[in-house]
Design a protein around this motif. Structure first.
Motif, PDB file in Angstrom:
ATOM      1  N   SER A  95       0.827  -1.210   0.000  1.00 50.16           N
ATOM      2  CA  SER A  95       0.000   0.000   0.000  1.00 50.16           C
ATOM      3  C   SER A  95       0.862   1.260   0.000  1.00 50.16           C
ATOM      4  CB  SER A  95      -0.906   0.022   1.229  1.00 50.16           C
ATOM      5  OG  SER A  95      -0.130   0.138   2.416  1.00 50.16           O
ATOM      6  N   TYR A  96       0.225   2.362  -0.366  1.00 49.44           N
ATOM      7  CA  TYR A  96       0.861   3.672  -0.283  1.00 49.44           C
ATOM      8  C   TYR A  96      -0.174   4.665   0.232  1.00 49.44           C
ATOM      9  CZ  TYR A  96       3.226   8.020  -1.529  1.00 49.44           C
ATOM     10  OH  TYR A  96       3.823   9.251  -1.474  1.00 49.44           O
ATOM     11  N   HIS A  97       0.163   5.353   1.341  1.00 45.49           N
ATOM     12  CA  HIS A  97      -0.784   6.299   1.936  1.00 45.49           C
ATOM     13  C   HIS A  97      -0.173   7.673   2.197  1.00 45.49           C
ATOM     14  CE1 HIS A  97      -3.874   3.242   2.411  1.00 45.49           C
ATOM     15  NE2 HIS A  97      -2.971   2.437   2.916  1.00 45.49           N
ATOM     16  N   GLY A  98       1.075   7.906   1.780  1.00 48.06           N
ATOM     17  CA  GLY A  98       1.654   9.227   1.949  1.00 48.06           C
ATOM     18  C   GLY A  98       3.087   9.193   2.426  1.00 48.06           C
ATOM     19  N   MET A  99       3.660  10.401   2.578  1.00 52.69           N
ATOM     20  CA  MET A  99       5.072  10.526   2.915  1.00 52.69           C
ATOM     21  C   MET A  99       5.339  11.285   4.196  1.00 52.69           C
ATOM     22  SD  MET A  99       7.328   9.063   0.847  1.00 52.69           S
ATOM     23  CE  MET A  99       6.314   7.664   1.352  1.00 52.69           C
ATOM     24  N   GLN A 102      -6.684   8.179  -5.161  1.00 59.69           N
ATOM     25  CA  GLN A 102      -6.538   7.945  -6.595  1.00 59.69           C
ATOM     26  C   GLN A 102      -7.803   7.403  -7.256  1.00 59.69           C
ATOM     27  OE1 GLN A 102      -2.931   6.145  -8.062  1.00 59.69           O
ATOM     28  NE2 GLN A 102      -1.690   6.936  -6.391  1.00 59.69           N
ATOM     29  N   THR A 103      -8.616   6.647  -6.518  1.00 53.42           N
ATOM     30  CA  THR A 103      -9.745   5.960  -7.149  1.00 53.42           C
ATOM     31  C   THR A 103     -11.042   6.749  -7.132  1.00 53.42           C
ATOM     32  OG1 THR A 103     -10.057   4.806  -5.035  1.00 53.42           O
ATOM     33  CG2 THR A 103      -8.902   3.613  -6.780  1.00 53.42           C
ATOM     34  N   GLY A 104     -11.070   7.899  -6.479  1.00 52.83           N
ATOM     35  CA  GLY A 104     -12.310   8.645  -6.318  1.00 52.83           C
ATOM     36  C   GLY A 104     -12.727   9.467  -7.518  1.00 52.83           C
ATOM     37  N   PHE A 163       3.235  -0.671 -15.814  1.00 47.72           N
ATOM     38  CA  PHE A 163       2.818   0.581 -16.420  1.00 47.72           C
ATOM     39  C   PHE A 163       1.502   1.015 -15.788  1.00 47.72           C
ATOM     40  CE2 PHE A 163       5.323  -1.055 -20.166  1.00 47.72           C
ATOM     41  CZ  PHE A 163       6.360  -0.146 -19.999  1.00 47.72           C
ATOM     42  N   ARG A 164       1.471   2.235 -15.315  1.00 44.76           N
ATOM     43  CA  ARG A 164       0.269   2.805 -14.695  1.00 44.76           C
ATOM     44  C   ARG A 164      -0.416   3.710 -15.712  1.00 44.76           C
ATOM     45  NH1 ARG A 164       2.416   5.627  -9.400  1.00 44.76           N
ATOM     46  NH2 ARG A 164       0.178   5.864  -8.999  1.00 44.76           N
ATOM     47  N   ILE A 165      -1.604   3.314 -16.132  1.00 39.17           N
ATOM     48  CA  ILE A 165      -2.357   4.052 -17.142  1.00 39.17           C
ATOM     49  C   ILE A 165      -3.516   4.747 -16.430  1.00 39.17           C
ATOM     50  CG2 ILE A 165      -3.644   3.896 -19.299  1.00 39.17           C
ATOM     51  CD1 ILE A 165      -2.103   1.281 -19.860  1.00 39.17           C
ATOM     52  N   LYS A 166      -3.361   6.037 -16.193  1.00 40.08           N
ATOM     53  CA  LYS A 166      -4.330   6.803 -15.409  1.00 40.08           C
ATOM     54  C   LYS A 166      -4.417   8.216 -15.976  1.00 40.08           C
ATOM     55  CE  LYS A 166      -2.779   3.922 -11.618  1.00 40.08           C
ATOM     56  NZ  LYS A 166      -2.096   3.805 -10.330  1.00 40.08           N
ATOM     57  N   THR A 190      -8.779   0.897  -2.698  1.00 42.49           N
ATOM     58  CA  THR A 190      -9.544  -0.128  -3.408  1.00 42.49           C
ATOM     59  C   THR A 190      -8.756  -0.690  -4.578  1.00 42.49           C
ATOM     60  OG1 THR A 190     -11.435   1.304  -2.956  1.00 42.49           O
ATOM     61  CG2 THR A 190     -11.853  -0.657  -4.229  1.00 42.49           C
ATOM     62  N   ILE A 191      -8.015   0.154  -5.250  1.00 45.11           N
ATOM     63  CA  ILE A 191      -7.021  -0.256  -6.239  1.00 45.11           C
ATOM     64  C   ILE A 191      -5.724   0.413  -5.820  1.00 45.11           C
ATOM     65  CG2 ILE A 191      -6.297  -0.231  -8.650  1.00 45.11           C
ATOM     66  CD1 ILE A 191      -9.222  -0.008  -9.467  1.00 45.11           C
ATOM     67  N   GLN A 192      -4.712  -0.379  -5.517  1.00 42.07           N
ATOM     68  CA  GLN A 192      -3.456   0.189  -5.033  1.00 42.07           C
ATOM     69  C   GLN A 192      -2.758   0.932  -6.166  1.00 42.07           C
ATOM     70  OE1 GLN A 192      -1.727  -3.443  -3.480  1.00 42.07           O
ATOM     71  NE2 GLN A 192      -2.406  -2.952  -1.406  1.00 42.07           N
ATOM     72  N   GLY A 193      -2.536   2.223  -5.972  1.00 42.17           N
ATOM     73  CA  GLY A 193      -2.009   3.058  -7.032  1.00 42.17           C
ATOM     74  C   GLY A 193      -0.517   2.927  -7.230  1.00 42.17           C
ATOM     75  N   VAL A 194       0.257   3.444  -6.293  1.00 43.63           N
ATOM     76  CA  VAL A 194       1.720   3.363  -6.372  1.00 43.63           C
ATOM     77  C   VAL A 194       2.170   1.909  -6.449  1.00 43.63           C
ATOM     78  CG1 VAL A 194       3.861   3.840  -5.115  1.00 43.63           C
ATOM     79  CG2 VAL A 194       2.058   5.574  -5.206  1.00 43.63           C
ATOM     80  N   GLY A 195       1.410   1.023  -5.818  1.00 36.86           N
ATOM     81  CA  GLY A 195       1.746  -0.401  -5.817  1.00 36.86           C
ATOM     82  C   GLY A 195       1.614  -1.085  -7.150  1.00 36.86           C
ATOM     83  N   GLY A 196       1.105  -0.382  -8.161  1.00 36.12           N
ATOM     84  CA  GLY A 196       1.037  -0.970  -9.492  1.00 36.12           C
ATOM     85  C   GLY A 196      -0.368  -1.263  -9.975  1.00 36.12           C
ATOM     86  N   ALA A 197      -1.329  -0.408  -9.629  1.00 32.68           N
ATOM     87  CA  ALA A 197      -2.718  -0.580 -10.071  1.00 32.68           C
ATOM     88  C   ALA A 197      -3.240  -1.969  -9.713  1.00 32.68           C
ATOM     89  CB  ALA A 197      -2.857  -0.310 -11.565  1.00 32.68           C
TER      90      ALA A 197
END
Length: 480
Positions: A192-196, A297-299, A453-456, A262-269
């Motif tokens: 997961s990724y939730h911030g820095m 990211q998913t909202g 590859f992250r397609i967003k 719900t979909i892990q973003g930084v983790g690779g979609a």
């Protein structure tokens, strides 16, 4: 060259990897010439817009300035970084006027399109009236925006607190969960990724994003319900048993909360296995905890099928955090929860100087209108499904594609050396990444090993854009 972070590899990687990358680029360079002589290069869809002539510093000069004056921890993409000077809807322009299809949207932040006229007008009009005031005074923009945003939320999620970034939003959600429940331990997912910020870095579960400092005290990381790489496939109930095990063995038996994208973003979609959240939420609530949905990211309709990502798993969180696409690029984020949970914040003074800034709120209100008026959730569904179908076809053609996944316009394509071992194809990913840029597509890259590859893209992407993206990826993969 390998000292730069654009490689996606640690600086301590071996010389063999460096030579492998160099060899890959050399082969791509030679194949580029043959492609231009033989197979036709994909043509970007027509777009009637002329960018302004740029007269500022060129990319080489900017890179020198960046190296001298900016923190070296701020990484950049590509072997030869590009200087982006203008954007319009789903396209970006460099200093020479070259147009690119933006398939990453400023890291999933430009939701309705670069410089969308409705958002731009709202920002300019508010800037002329009042640029900043804080929440100690009344202002119609922040109050109206809170009402409009709350109207988009299901259930009793009706109280909004505005902040400036996803990290801030998750920080606040963590504090609220601990204050409201009186418990301390929280659970988040591996990958997961939730911030820095120090606290959200603790929630994050990627070694590549975690500084070697004390962080994560009280955070427990559960088995990731990854349908592609996880040991239980797409069986959400099996993965959720690890949440129960953590509660029983690594906590007091009572926890403060549970965080999940719900979909892990930084983790690779990476989408969560089917049925996972429904099972996990029940376990968390039985242990006294709150369920927090990270919708950074998913909202806002990006998944197409639903306005909020968590709705795809048929659950209702106690707290929802949101950022990125909420403001189409302006610094804006929010924490939305129930009146009962929100009340805990009134027990002490709390203040955010820029949270609810009238200019950012004007942009946020405009974004909500544009998503509805331009039917961007529907567009994400239609274009996303078309793109998924084309990518599945591409997977049949290229053995290096191990997985195609995601929803709407939040998709991932994972490259592997072979489909049995699923060994990450890191070097090949970098080569295709560079080649796609040369052909006019800017795409994201993520996952723990940098092989996804992250397609967003902005949610105004068209069917023709999707076809162009796939054609470019096909050509780049064919040249490996």
């Amino acid at each position: 060259m390998m000292e730069h972070v654009w490689t996606g590899l640690k600086r301590t990687r071996s010389v063999e990897v460096t030579r492998s990358v160099a060899g890959m680029w050399n082969r791509l360079a030679s194949s580029t010439a043959s492609a231009e002589e033989g197979k036709s290069v994909p043509v970007m869809p027509e777009f009637r817009y002329t960018p302004r002539e740029y007269d500022g510093p060129d990319a080489e000069k900017l890179l020198e300035m960046r190296k001298q004056y900016m923190n070296p921890g701020i990484f950049y993409y590509y072997k030869k970084p590009i200087n982006i000077v203008e954007g319009k809807m789903q396209y970006l322009y460099d200093e020479s006027g070259k147009r690119y299809l933006d398939a990453f949207a400023g890291i999933v932040t430009v939701s309705v399109g670069h410089c969308h006229p409705i958002v731009t007008e709202a920002v300019i009009n508010q800037m002329k009236l009042l640029q900043h005031t804080t929440s100690i005074y009344l202002n119609h923009q922040v109050a109206s925006y809170a009402q409009e945003l709350a109207s988009k939320m299901p259930g009793n999620l009706k109280v909004v607190y505005f902040v400036n970034s996803g990290s801030e939003a998750n920080d606040m959600a963590l504090m609220m969960a601990r204050s409201y429940t009186g418990n301390y331990n929280v659970i988040s997912l591996r990958n997961s990724y939730h911030g820095m910020s120090p606290d959200t870095m603790g929630l994050t579960a990627h070694s590549t994003w975690k500084q070697n400092i004390p962080q994560g005290f009280g955070v427990l990381h559960a088995l990731n319900p990854d349908p592609y790489r996880g040991k239980f496939g797409n069986n959400g109930k099996e993965y959720a048993l690890d949440v129960q095990d953590l509660i029983q063995t690594a906590s007091s038996g009572q926890i403060a909360g549970f965080f999940a994208e719900t979909i892990q973003g930084v983790g690779g979609a990476v989408p969560l296995a089917e049925g996972y959240l429904k099972e996990a939420y029940k376990m968390v609530r039985d242990a006294g905890g709150l369920c927090i949905a990270d919708e950074v990211q998913t909202g806002f309709g990006r998944t197409g099928s639903r306005y909020w990502g968590f709705e795809n798993q048929d659950v209702l969180p106690d707290i929802v955090t949101m950022a990125k696409g909420i403001g189409n690029g302006l610094p804006l984020a929010a924490v939305v929860t129930t009146p009962e949970i929100a009340e805990v914040m009134s027990r002490r003074l709390h203040f955010n100087t820029f949270g609810g800034n009238p200019v950012s709120c004007a942009a946020g209100r405009a974004v909500l209108r544009v998503i509805d008026d331009d039917a961007l959730q529907d567009n994400s569904f239609l274009v996303g499904n078309h793109l998924l179908s084309k990518l599945y076809t591409l997977k049949k053609k290229h053995e290096i594609i191990g997985d195609v996944r995601g929803r709407g316009l939040m998709l991932g394509v994972e490259l592997v050396k072979d489909r049995f071992s699923k060994e990450p194809a890191k070097v090949e990913t970098l080569a295709v990444f560079e080649r796609m840029k040369d052909l006019g597509v800017l795409i994201g890259k993520g996952g723990l090993h940098g092989n996804v590859f992250r397609i967003k893209p902005p949610m105004c992407m068209t069917i023709a854009d999707a076809d162009f993206l796939v054609d470019v990826m096909d050509m780049a993969l064919s040249e490996l």
